[in-house]
Design a protein around this motif. Structure first.
Motif, short mmCIF file in Angstrom:
data_model
loop_
_atom_site.label_atom_id
_atom_site.label_comp_id
_atom_site.label_asym_id
_atom_site.label_seq_id
_atom_site.Cartn_x
_atom_site.Cartn_y
_atom_site.Cartn_z
N VAL A 70 -4.61 -1.55 -8.56
CA VAL A 70 -3.45 -1.44 -7.66
C VAL A 70 -3.70 -0.37 -6.61
CG1 VAL A 70 -0.99 -0.86 -7.55
CG2 VAL A 70 -1.86 -2.26 -9.44
N ASN A 71 -4.32 0.75 -7.01
CA ASN A 71 -4.60 1.83 -6.07
C ASN A 71 -5.79 1.50 -5.18
OD1 ASN A 71 -3.80 3.60 -8.87
ND2 ASN A 71 -2.61 3.92 -7.02
N GLU A 72 -6.76 0.77 -5.72
CA GLU A 72 -7.96 0.44 -4.96
C GLU A 72 -7.69 -0.58 -3.87
OE1 GLU A 72 -10.88 -0.75 -7.88
OE2 GLU A 72 -10.55 1.08 -9.03
N ASP A 73 -6.81 -1.56 -4.14
CA ASP A 73 -6.56 -2.64 -3.19
C ASP A 73 -5.17 -3.21 -3.44
OD1 ASP A 73 -6.64 -4.74 -1.42
OD2 ASP A 73 -8.09 -5.92 -2.56
N TRP A 110 -2.58 -8.60 -6.75
CA TRP A 110 -1.29 -9.25 -6.96
C TRP A 110 -0.89 -9.14 -8.44
CZ3 TRP A 110 -1.46 -13.60 -10.18
CH2 TRP A 110 -2.73 -14.12 -10.43
N PHE A 111 0.40 -9.26 -8.71
CA PHE A 111 0.92 -9.11 -10.07
C PHE A 111 1.20 -10.46 -10.72
CE2 PHE A 111 1.36 -4.93 -8.50
CZ PHE A 111 1.37 -4.09 -9.59
N GLU A 118 0.84 -1.20 0.00
CA GLU A 118 0.00 0.00 0.00
C GLU A 118 0.87 1.25 0.00
OE1 GLU A 118 -3.53 1.72 2.79
OE2 GLU A 118 -3.52 -0.43 2.39
N HIS A 119 1.98 1.19 0.74
CA HIS A 119 2.91 2.31 0.78
C HIS A 119 3.42 2.63 -0.64
CE1 HIS A 119 6.14 4.92 2.25
NE2 HIS A 119 6.95 4.26 1.47
N ALA A 120 3.80 1.60 -1.39
CA ALA A 120 4.30 1.80 -2.76
C ALA A 120 3.19 2.37 -3.64
CB ALA A 120 4.81 0.49 -3.33
#
Length: 120
Positions: free
Chosen positions: A86-89, A94-95, A25-27
């Protein structure tokens, strides 16, 4: 469930003989609005430190490095269609999943508490 963290702000979750990889989340917060994600090819053999994903946001482009030696066995196609996930959760988005050559490589990464101290 074992979850580890890298200094590159990736999270690693062990699921059986696979490791699921995403960004923290920090990233996600540092990147801002993610507008593009390039995922690795399935069955690609990777070495720890290889650049295997590209994330582009309104602020910057970043690479995701392979945290382990192994083979990419699955990618999250929904991110290619909707990078804003990615921003929402960040934890749920996961990638890729990797089958590590040596699962013990994950032992060198940080616990959640160590990561929280790291980002302080």
């Amino acid at each position: 469930m074992t979850v580890k963290y890298t200094e590159e702000h990736e999270w690693l979750r062990v699921e059986g003989d696979l490791v699921v990889v995403g960004i923290t989340e920090h990233a996600s917060e540092q990147l801002g609005d993610v507008v593009f994600v390039e995922l690795p090819e399935i069955e690609t053999q990777v070495a720890k430190g290889d650049e295997i994903c590209v994330i582009e946001s309104v602020k910057a482009a970043s690479d995701i490095l392979s945290p382990l030696d192994g083979e990419i066995v699955e990618v999250n196609e929904s991110l290619a269609d909707n990078p804003a996930l990615v921003n929402e959760d960040a934890v749920g988005a996961w990638f890729f999943k990797i089958r590590p050559t040596e699962m013990s490589q994950i032992d060198g990464y940080m616990s959640e508490d160590e990561y929280k101290d790291f980002i302080g």
